[in-house]
Scaffold this active site. Structure first.
Site, PDB file in Angstrom:
ATOM      1  N   CYS A   1       0.856  -1.200   0.000  1.00 26.81           N
ATOM      2  CA  CYS A   1       0.000   0.000   0.000  1.00 26.81           C
ATOM      3  C   CYS A   1       0.886   1.242   0.000  1.00 26.81           C
ATOM      4  CB  CYS A   1      -0.859  -0.040   1.265  1.00 26.81           C
ATOM      5  SG  CYS A   1      -1.844   1.438   1.549  1.00 26.81           S
TER       6      CYS A   1
ATOM      7  N   THR B   1       0.741   3.467   2.108  1.00 28.02           N
ATOM      8  CA  THR B   1       1.140   3.613   3.517  1.00 28.02           C
ATOM      9  C   THR B   1       2.452   2.876   3.784  1.00 28.02           C
ATOM     10  OG1 THR B   1      -1.168   3.755   4.154  1.00 28.02           O
ATOM     11  CG2 THR B   1       0.377   3.188   5.900  1.00 28.02           C
TER      12      THR B   1
ATOM     13  N   HIS C   1       5.248   4.952   2.648  1.00 29.76           N
ATOM     14  CA  HIS C   1       5.581   6.002   3.635  1.00 29.76           C
ATOM     15  C   HIS C   1       6.461   5.407   4.738  1.00 29.76           C
ATOM     16  CE1 HIS C   1       3.083   9.287   2.195  1.00 29.76           C
ATOM     17  NE2 HIS C   1       2.101   8.425   1.976  1.00 29.76           N
TER      18      HIS C   1
ATOM     19  N   HIS D   1      -0.500  -4.578   5.790  1.00 29.15           N
ATOM     20  CA  HIS D   1      -1.882  -4.745   6.267  1.00 29.15           C
ATOM     21  C   HIS D   1      -2.834  -5.280   5.200  1.00 29.15           C
ATOM     22  CE1 HIS D   1      -1.575  -0.616   4.711  1.00 29.15           C
ATOM     23  NE2 HIS D   1      -2.818  -0.808   4.290  1.00 29.15           N
TER      24      HIS D   1
ATOM     25  N   ILE E   1      -5.482  12.147   0.507  1.00 33.32           N
ATOM     26  CA  ILE E   1      -4.981  12.857   1.683  1.00 33.32           C
ATOM     27  C   ILE E   1      -4.031  13.960   1.217  1.00 33.32           C
ATOM     28  CG2 ILE E   1      -3.715  12.622   3.847  1.00 33.32           C
ATOM     29  CD1 ILE E   1      -4.618   9.614   3.773  1.00 33.32           C
TER      30      ILE E   1
ATOM     31  N   VAL F   1     -13.756  10.542   3.588  1.00 30.58           N
ATOM     32  CA  VAL F   1     -13.904   9.076   3.639  1.00 30.58           C
ATOM     33  C   VAL F   1     -12.650   8.480   4.264  1.00 30.58           C
ATOM     34  CG1 VAL F   1     -14.246   6.969   2.308  1.00 30.58           C
ATOM     35  CG2 VAL F   1     -15.300   9.103   1.534  1.00 30.58           C
ATOM     36  N   TYR F   2     -12.853   7.663   5.288  1.00 31.63           N
ATOM     37  CA  TYR F   2     -11.710   7.018   5.942  1.00 31.63           C
ATOM     38  C   TYR F   2     -11.932   5.502   5.959  1.00 31.63           C
ATOM     39  CZ  TYR F   2      -8.478   5.541   9.576  1.00 31.63           C
ATOM     40  OH  TYR F   2      -7.505   4.877  10.269  1.00 31.63           O
TER      41      TYR F   2
HETATM   42  N1  LIG Z   1      -8.778   8.116   3.487  1.00 29.42           N
HETATM   43  C1  LIG Z   1      -8.288   6.877   3.570  1.00 29.42           C
HETATM   44  O1  LIG Z   1      -8.677   6.048   4.398  1.00 29.42           O
HETATM   45  C2  LIG Z   1      -7.268   6.458   2.569  1.00 29.42           C
HETATM   46  C3  LIG Z   1      -6.911   5.108   2.431  1.00 29.42           C
HETATM   47  C4  LIG Z   1      -6.013   4.748   1.423  1.00 29.42           C
HETATM   48  C5  LIG Z   1      -5.476   5.727   0.604  1.00 29.42           C
HETATM   49  N2  LIG Z   1      -5.811   7.043   0.800  1.00 29.42           N
HETATM   50  C6  LIG Z   1      -5.350   8.105  -0.096  1.00 29.42           C
HETATM   51  O2  LIG Z   1      -6.101   7.973  -1.288  1.00 29.42           O
HETATM   52  C7  LIG Z   1      -5.343   8.434  -2.410  1.00 29.42           C
HETATM   53  C8  LIG Z   1      -5.328   7.372  -3.482  1.00 29.42           C
HETATM   54  O3  LIG Z   1      -4.561   6.244  -3.091  1.00 29.42           O
HETATM   55  P1  LIG Z   1      -3.640   5.491  -4.165  1.00 29.42           P
HETATM   56  O4  LIG Z   1      -2.913   4.413  -3.462  1.00 29.42           O
HETATM   57  O5  LIG Z   1      -4.448   5.162  -5.374  1.00 29.42           O
HETATM   58  O6  LIG Z   1      -2.632   6.724  -4.457  1.00 29.42           O
HETATM   59  P2  LIG Z   1      -1.520   6.986  -5.548  1.00 29.42           P
HETATM   60  O7  LIG Z   1      -0.568   7.951  -4.920  1.00 29.42           O
HETATM   61  O8  LIG Z   1      -0.995   5.705  -6.104  1.00 29.42           O
HETATM   62  O9  LIG Z   1      -2.317   7.724  -6.728  1.00 29.42           O
HETATM   63  C9  LIG Z   1      -2.578   9.095  -6.731  1.00 29.42           C
HETATM   64  C10 LIG Z   1      -2.581   9.545  -8.195  1.00 29.42           C
HETATM   65  O10 LIG Z   1      -2.959  10.926  -8.242  1.00 29.42           O
HETATM   66  C11 LIG Z   1      -2.276  11.484  -9.347  1.00 29.42           C
HETATM   67  N3  LIG Z   1      -2.289  12.950  -9.340  1.00 29.42           N
HETATM   68  C12 LIG Z   1      -1.361  13.824  -8.870  1.00 29.42           C
HETATM   69  N4  LIG Z   1      -1.717  15.088  -9.146  1.00 29.42           N
HETATM   70  C13 LIG Z   1      -2.897  15.033  -9.807  1.00 29.42           C
HETATM   71  C14 LIG Z   1      -3.762  16.016 -10.370  1.00 29.42           C
HETATM   72  N5  LIG Z   1      -3.512  17.326 -10.263  1.00 29.42           N
HETATM   73  N6  LIG Z   1      -4.902  15.588 -10.972  1.00 29.42           N
HETATM   74  C15 LIG Z   1      -5.192  14.279 -11.063  1.00 29.42           C
HETATM   75  N7  LIG Z   1      -4.395  13.307 -10.561  1.00 29.42           N
HETATM   76  C16 LIG Z   1      -3.274  13.680  -9.944  1.00 29.42           C
HETATM   77  C17 LIG Z   1      -0.867  10.869  -9.242  1.00 29.42           C
HETATM   78  O11 LIG Z   1      -0.151  10.986 -10.468  1.00 29.42           O
HETATM   79  C18 LIG Z   1      -1.202   9.434  -8.875  1.00 29.42           C
HETATM   80  O12 LIG Z   1      -1.285   8.583 -10.019  1.00 29.42           O
HETATM   81  C19 LIG Z   1      -3.977   8.842  -1.829  1.00 29.42           C
HETATM   82  O13 LIG Z   1      -3.988  10.226  -1.553  1.00 29.42           O
HETATM   83  C20 LIG Z   1      -3.899   8.048  -0.530  1.00 29.42           C
HETATM   84  O14 LIG Z   1      -3.037   8.666   0.426  1.00 29.42           O
HETATM   85  C21 LIG Z   1      -6.699   7.421   1.747  1.00 29.42           C
END
Ligand SMILES: NC(=O)c1ccc[n+]([C@@H]2O[C@H](COP(=O)([O-])OP(=O)(O)OC[C@H]3O[C@@H](n4cnc5c(N)ncnc54)[C@H](O)[C@@H]3O)[C@@H](O)[C@H]2O)c1
Length: 341
Positions: A38, A40, A43, A63, A264, A286-287
Site C-alpha cells: 500500500c 502507507t 511512507h 496490512h 490525503i 472518507v476514511y
Molecule cells: N482516506 C483513507 O482512508 C485512505 C486510504 C487509502 C489511501 N488514501 C489516499 O487515497 C489516495 C489514493 O490512493 P492510491 O494508493 O491510489 O494513491 P496513488 O498515490 O498511487 O495515486 C494518486 C494519483 O494521483 C495522481 N495525481 C497527482 N496530481 C494530480 C492532479 N492534479 N490531478 C489528477 N491526478 C493527480 C498521481 O499521479 C497518482 O497517479 C492517496 O492520496 C492516498 O493517500 C486514503
C-alpha cells in the site's frame, strides 16, 4: 517465521526471522499467502515525518493480505481451521459511542495492523476472529490480498448514489482506478478519470470502462463538452491528494454536486470555500472501509462480475520485496502483490 520489519529508524524494510505470534482466546492465526503493498507501506519504507511519529521501530509491517486460518483461539467457535480469508486491518476498541452503536469504522481508538500493531508482511499473522473476513471460492488469494484498498474504493464510490450519474475521479492510482470500475459496475453513465501520469491513465483505460484525461496536457472542459456534460459532474471522488485536483473538481461539478474525498492532501492546503458554498456542494471525508458493510458489498460485487484484477501490475515472491517496493516507488505501477508461500 520470515517477516518484513521496520528494523531501523531509516529508509527501508528488512526481512527478518521472528517467532510465530502467540494467539489469545479470541484470536486466530493466519498463514499468510499473498499481501499487497500500500502507499502507507511506502511512507513507512521512506520513513517520512508521518511514519516517524506513528510507527514503532521493530514493527512487522503490512496490512493488505489473504491467507488461511491455521489455529483458533480457545473461544473462537464460528471459524474453522483451513478457512481461506482476508480481514479488516483496523483493530477497533469497544468503549466509544461510535463502536458501541455499531459504527466500527468511526471508532477513535482504532489501531492498525502493520502501522501500530504487528502486521501481515509475514508468514503468520495474529488477528482477532472478529476481524476475519472469509473468502468465497470465487475470490482467489491474489484478489483477496487487495480487498483492503478495493474497500477504500468501494466505500468512497458508494458514498453517493451513482446510478445514471456522471462521475469525475481525480487520481488514477490503484484506488482511483478501482473506484472507476465500481462506478461503472453500479450504473454510472460517464466516468472520467484524471491524472498527470500517462502510465496510470493507460492502466485505468485497460482496467475499467472510463474516460482517461491527462490534465497536464488536455483541457477537462473540452472533454466535458465532447461528453455533453453541459452543467458538469454530479458526483466527484477525489483520489489523488492533490490540492490542484480538488480545485479542478470543484470547478467541474454541477450545482448541488456531491464530492467524496479519500485522497490525503499534504498538510494544510488552500481551498476556495466560497465556490463550494455558492455551488451548494456536499463534501464527505472518507476514511477506511465501513466495517463490515463495505466488505459485504465488495464481495457481493466481485461475485456479480466486478473485475479489478487488471490493477495488479507486479507480482514477486516475498524474498524480492525490494523489487516490489521499487515498483511502487517508481509511481508507475498499479498494485504490487508479494507471495509468502
Ligand atoms: N482516506 C483513507 O482512508 C485512505 C486510504 C487509502 C489511501 N488514501 C489516499 O487515497 C489516495 C489514493 O490512493 P492510491 O494508493 O491510489 O494513491 P496513488 O498515490 O498511487 O495515486 C494518486 C494519483 O494521483 C495522481 N495525481 C497527482 N496530481 C494530480 C492532479 N492534479 N490531478 C489528477 N491526478 C493527480 C498521481 O499521479 C497518482 O497517479 C492517496 O492520496 C492516498 O493517500 C486514503
Amino acid at each position: 517465521m520470515r517477516c518484513l520489519v521496520k528494523a531501523k529508524a531509516e529508509e527501508g524494510l528488512w526481512l527478518e526471522e521472528r517467532p510465530v505470534p502467540q494467539i489469545g482466546p479470541d484470536d486466530v492465526l493466519i498463514k499468510v499467502r499473498k499481501t499487497g503493498i500500500c502507499g502507507t507501506d511506502v511512507h513507512i519504507w521512506n520513513w517520512d515525518a508521518w511514519a516517524q511519529k506513528t510507527v514503532p521501530v521493530g514493527l512487522v509491517t503490512g496490512h493488505e493480505f489473504a491467507g488461511e486460518i491455521v489455529a483458533l483461539g480457545r473461544d473462537v467457535t464460528d471459524l474453522k481451521v483451513g478457512q481461506r480469508c482476508s480481514g479488516e486491518g483496523h483493530l477497533i476498541g469497544t468503549h466509544s459511542r461510535q463502536s458501541r452503536s455499531g459504527r466500527f469504522h468511526l471508532d477513535p481508538e482504532t489501531r492498525g495492523i502493520g502501522v501500530n500493531e504487528p502486521g501481515a508482511f509475514a508468514e503468520f499473522l495474529r488477528l482477532p476472529a472478529f476481524n476475519v473476513v472469509p473468502l468465497p471460492e470465487g475470490i482467489d488469494d491474489e484478489v483477496g490480498a487487495i480487498l483492503d484498498p478495493l474497500g477504500n474504493a468501494v466505500h468512497t464510490a458508494l458514498s453517493f448514489d451513482l446510478v445514471g450519474e456522471d462521475v469525475l475521479i481525480t487520481g488514477a492510482g490503484p484506488i482511483g482506478i478501482m473506484a472507476g470500475a465500481v462506478a461503472r459496475h453500479v450504473g454510472a453513465r460517464h466516468v472520467v478519470i484524471t491524472d498527470v501520469n500517462p502510465d496510470r491513465l493507460a492502466l485505468a483505460a485497460r482496467v475499467a470502462d472510463v474516460v482517461p484525461v491527462n490534465v497536464a496536457r488536455e483541457d477537462l472542459r473540452e472533454v466535458m463538452g465532447r461528453l455533453r456534460l453541459v452543467q458538469g459532474f454530479d458526483v466527484g471522488m477525489e483520489m489523488s491528494g492533490s490540492p490542484a485536483a480538488l480545485d479542478q473538481m470543484v470547478e467541474a461539478m454541477v450545482m448541488g454536486g456531491r464530492i467524496a474525498m479519500l485522497g490525503i492532501p499534504p498538510g494544510r492546503t488552500a481551498v476556495d470555500w466560497s465556490r463550494i458554498v455558492f455551488k451548494a456542494l456536499t463534501i464527505k471525508g472518507v476514511y477506511g472501509r465501513e466495517i463490515f458493510e463495505t466488505w459485504y458489498k465488495m464481495i457481493a460485487m466481485l461475485e456479480n462480475g466486478l473485475e479489478i484484477r487488471g490493477v495488479i501490475t507486479h507480482r514477486f515472491p516475498a524474498a524480492r520485496f525490494e523489487d516490489g517496493f521499487a515498483a511502487m516507488r517508481s509511481g508507475l505501477s498499479g498494485k504490487v502483490v508479494l507471495d509468502w508461500t
